[in-house]
Every structure is written in C-alpha cells, then in structure tokens.
Design a protein around this motif. Structure first.
Motif, PDB file in Angstrom:
ATOM      1  N   LEU A 157       0.853  -1.192   0.000  1.00 14.86           N
ATOM      2  CA  LEU A 157       0.000   0.000   0.000  1.00 14.86           C
ATOM      3  C   LEU A 157       0.885   1.237   0.000  1.00 14.86           C
ATOM      4  CD1 LEU A 157      -2.814   1.368   0.267  1.00 14.86           C
ATOM      5  CD2 LEU A 157      -2.510   1.237   2.753  1.00 14.86           C
TER       6      LEU A 157
ATOM      7  N   VAL B 228       1.940   6.437  10.514  1.00 16.16           N
ATOM      8  CA  VAL B 228       2.068   4.971  10.472  1.00 16.16           C
ATOM      9  C   VAL B 228       2.044   4.392  11.892  1.00 16.16           C
ATOM     10  CG1 VAL B 228       3.555   3.043   9.808  1.00 16.16           C
ATOM     11  CG2 VAL B 228       3.279   4.997   8.268  1.00 16.16           C
TER      12      VAL B 228
ATOM     13  N   MET C  42      -1.476   4.273  12.913  1.00 14.46           N
ATOM     14  CA  MET C  42      -2.203   3.242  12.164  1.00 14.46           C
ATOM     15  C   MET C  42      -2.073   1.862  12.802  1.00 14.46           C
ATOM     16  SD  MET C  42      -1.370   4.344   8.190  1.00 14.46           S
ATOM     17  CE  MET C  42      -1.921   2.772   7.494  1.00 14.46           C
ATOM     18  N   PHE C  43      -0.907   1.597  13.377  1.00 17.39           N
ATOM     19  CA  PHE C  43      -0.656   0.257  13.923  1.00 17.39           C
ATOM     20  C   PHE C  43      -0.397   0.296  15.429  1.00 17.39           C
ATOM     21  CE2 PHE C  43       0.423   0.227   9.426  1.00 17.39           C
ATOM     22  CZ  PHE C  43      -0.350  -0.849   8.993  1.00 17.39           C
TER      23      PHE C  43
ATOM     24  N   LEU D  94       4.193   0.812   2.043  1.00 17.37           N
ATOM     25  CA  LEU D  94       4.014  -0.053   3.200  1.00 17.37           C
ATOM     26  C   LEU D  94       3.859  -1.491   2.714  1.00 17.37           C
ATOM     27  CD1 LEU D  94       1.380   2.015   5.227  1.00 17.37           C
ATOM     28  CD2 LEU D  94       3.619   1.341   6.095  1.00 17.37           C
TER      29      LEU D  94
ATOM     30  N   LEU E  28       2.522  -4.580   3.296  1.00 16.40           N
ATOM     31  CA  LEU E  28       1.539  -5.128   4.235  1.00 16.40           C
ATOM     32  C   LEU E  28       1.564  -6.644   4.274  1.00 16.40           C
ATOM     33  CD1 LEU E  28      -1.582  -2.840   3.635  1.00 16.40           C
ATOM     34  CD2 LEU E  28       0.012  -2.792   5.547  1.00 16.40           C
TER      35      LEU E  28
ATOM     36  N   LEU F  50      -2.656  -9.136   6.979  1.00 19.64           N
ATOM     37  CA  LEU F  50      -3.075  -7.762   6.698  1.00 19.64           C
ATOM     38  C   LEU F  50      -3.267  -7.596   5.194  1.00 19.64           C
ATOM     39  CD1 LEU F  50      -0.588  -5.829   9.025  1.00 19.64           C
ATOM     40  CD2 LEU F  50      -3.069  -5.967   9.330  1.00 19.64           C
TER      41      LEU F  50
ATOM     42  N   ASP G 149      -7.431  -3.803   4.854  1.00 20.90           N
ATOM     43  CA  ASP G 149      -7.119  -3.551   6.267  1.00 20.90           C
ATOM     44  C   ASP G 149      -6.279  -2.275   6.413  1.00 20.90           C
ATOM     45  OD1 ASP G 149      -8.355  -5.932   7.068  1.00 20.90           O
ATOM     46  OD2 ASP G 149      -6.500  -7.086   6.808  1.00 20.90           O
ATOM     47  N   GLY G 150      -5.278  -2.162   5.553  1.00 17.60           N
ATOM     48  CA  GLY G 150      -4.408  -0.992   5.599  1.00 17.60           C
ATOM     49  C   GLY G 150      -5.174   0.291   5.321  1.00 17.60           C
TER      50      GLY G 150
ATOM     51  N   ARG H   7      -7.302   1.306   8.367  1.00 19.26           N
ATOM     52  CA  ARG H   7      -6.459   1.887   9.401  1.00 19.26           C
ATOM     53  C   ARG H   7      -6.003   3.294   9.016  1.00 19.26           C
ATOM     54  NH1 ARG H   7      -4.140  -1.579  13.179  1.00 19.26           N
ATOM     55  NH2 ARG H   7      -4.912  -3.720  13.049  1.00 19.26           N
ATOM     56  N   PHE H   8      -5.671   3.469   7.759  1.00 21.53           N
ATOM     57  CA  PHE H   8      -5.241   4.772   7.264  1.00 21.53           C
ATOM     58  C   PHE H   8      -6.350   5.819   7.410  1.00 21.53           C
ATOM     59  CE2 PHE H   8      -5.165   7.225   3.090  1.00 21.53           C
ATOM     60  CZ  PHE H   8      -4.372   8.259   3.580  1.00 21.53           C
TER      61      PHE H   8
END
Length: 281
Positions: free
Chosen positions: A104, A130, A133-134, A182, A184, A231, A235-236, A239-240
């Motif tokens: 991503l 980031v 995000m995590f 990223l 993932l 992930l 999913d990314g 979260r973003f």
C-alpha cells in the motif's frame, strides 16, 4: 523533532482523500507520478485542500534515476522482466523499490508555505501517521536507515531491525508530496531478493560513480510477517482512513477537480517522455 509538531502538520481543517488502491493491474506507476505532481501544483497554489492519496500498483519495480546509470542496465531490466515485473523510472530521488498487490502506497500532499514544512518535518509526519495506524499492536516502529535494504534512507521504518516501509518526498511548484510504501503482506525478503538480482546483473561488480546498495534480503519483511497477523490492502486502507480522521477530525472522499484534470494530462505526457528517455540508454 517533537511528536506534537509532526501531528500539527497532520491536523488539517479537512483532508481530501483520493483512493486509488483498488484500480487493479491497469493502473500504472507512471500515472501515480503524474497524479502527485498535479496535486502538488494545485495544493501548493492554494487551489485545493491538503490531499491524501492511496494507491497500489501491481508487479512494478520503480527505479531511481541513479539506477538507470548502472553499466549493464538492460541486463538488470531483463531480470525484472523475466520475473514478470514492469520497470519504470521515478521522477524523484531514491533507488529501486518493489510494488505489488501487497504493498500500500500513501501520499500526503501539503502546501509548502503552510506551517513551515522542512524536509524532516514532512518525514516525521508520515512516521507518526504509520505509528498511529498500527498502535494497537505491541510493536515499536523505529525510523532509521536499515543497512542491506533496498532504497535505504534515514526514514526507513522497521520493527526489530526488519524494514517494512520507506519514505520519500517530492517538492514541486509550492507543494510537498510525502510518499510511503508499506509492505503489508507477502514476503519482504522475496521482494529484496528480486532487487538484489537486479543489481547483480546491472552492476556486475564494476566500479561505478554512484554507490548501489548491497542487498541482504533477510533484513526486509512485511507487516503481516512482523506482526504475525494477516493484513490486506483493505485492512491498511481502513487503518489509514480511521487514523487520519482521528487526527484531523474531517476527511472527505474526493477526486481531481476540473482544473487538476487538465494539469494531469500535461504532467502525464511529460512523465511518459521522461521515462522513455531514462530507459532508452
């Protein structure tokens, strides 16, 4: 740089979000270069709000200008082609990176005049995003150059010494694009092995004016591998978007406006021509 200063940069009155993460294999990397140049121009001129763009490109290796100066470039390109990857040349700094459907990419586009954006502040803002995000994982995300990774830089992102992301910047006409890839899902070391083979064939041990990385595939991984959690791109993206909204309060789905669409056509033509010149050596 203090965390609060970076978060202030992320705290915009509104974020326009352009989601190009699910356009599929026909969405090519050169289009992304033209998109970010277009957005830098319009945001930098104050004709559009701060814009966040998310994007995915399938089976593409993005080379830096420096990579095109390797002594046996065509042999390196042949390695990538035989592995099923197209090769393009970016219009900003850096070295070769791998993009595929497990990677991503996010661009944050600001006006350069706003709040005094120096280079490190732009990088730090992306690092903080980031981390947010995590943040639900018990893992420390660190930012420093990971030796042996591809496209190494001071703002490589890693967990336990294994790199999963790299950040770059492009500045044009008053706009700043801070860009990150990223990883993932998939194998980070397999991606690194591909770039290792590229350099082995493109350089072949010759002494060169430019320094190229000595790739150690074992120092790279995907977040799925590092967090032991599957992930996906979806999913990314979730979260973003949730993180951006948490920071700024307001996000708005958008697309290029009429003036930007005209700008894009011009930038895309230039990107294609530049790419052709870079690879026709």
């Amino acid at each position: 740089m203090e965390q609060g200063n970076s978060l202030k940069l992320l705290h915009q009155p509104v974020w326009r979000v352009i989601d190009q993460s699910s356009l599929g294999p026909m969405f090519e990397g050169l289009q992304s270069f033209a998109m970010d140049d277009t957005l830098c121009t319009s945001v930098g001129a104050g004709e559009a709000p701060a814009t966040a763009r998310a994007w995915v490109h399938h089976d593409t290796v993005v080379l830096g200008i420096q990579d095109t100066r390797t002594p046996y470039l065509q042999k390196g390109l042949d390695v990538l082609g035989q592995a099923g990857f197209r090769s393009i040349v970016r219009n900003s700094g850096g070295l070769a990176v791998v993009l595929d459907d497990g990677v991503l990419n996010i661009s944050l586009i600001f006006s350069e005049d706003e709040k005094g954006i120096d280079i490190n502040r732009g990088y730090e803002a992306m690092v903080e995003l980031v981390r947010i995000m995590f943040s639900d994982f018990d893992a420390e995300i660190e930012a420093y150059e990971v030796e042996g990774s591809y496209c190494p830089g001071s703002y490589d992102l890693s967990i336990n010494g294994l790199k999963f992301a790299g950040i770059s910047q492009r500045r044009i006409r008053g706009g700043v694009a801070v860009q990150i890839y990223l990883c993932l899902s998939g194998s980070g070391s397999a991606r690194a092995e591909l770039i290792k083979q590229f350099y082995e064939q493109a350089v072949q041990g010759e002494s060169t004016k430019h320094k190229y990385p000595s790739i150690k595939p074992e120092v790279m991984a995907s977040l799925s591998e590092l967090l032991n959690t599957p992930l996906t791109i979806g999913d990314g993206m979730l979260r973003f978007l949730q993180s951006l909204k948490k920071i700024s309060g307001t996000i708005s789905a958008g697309q290029l406006n009429e003036k930007e669409a005209l700008l894009y056509d011009g930038y895309f033509s230039r990107v294609i021509e530049r790419n052709h010149r870079s690879l026709a050596k």
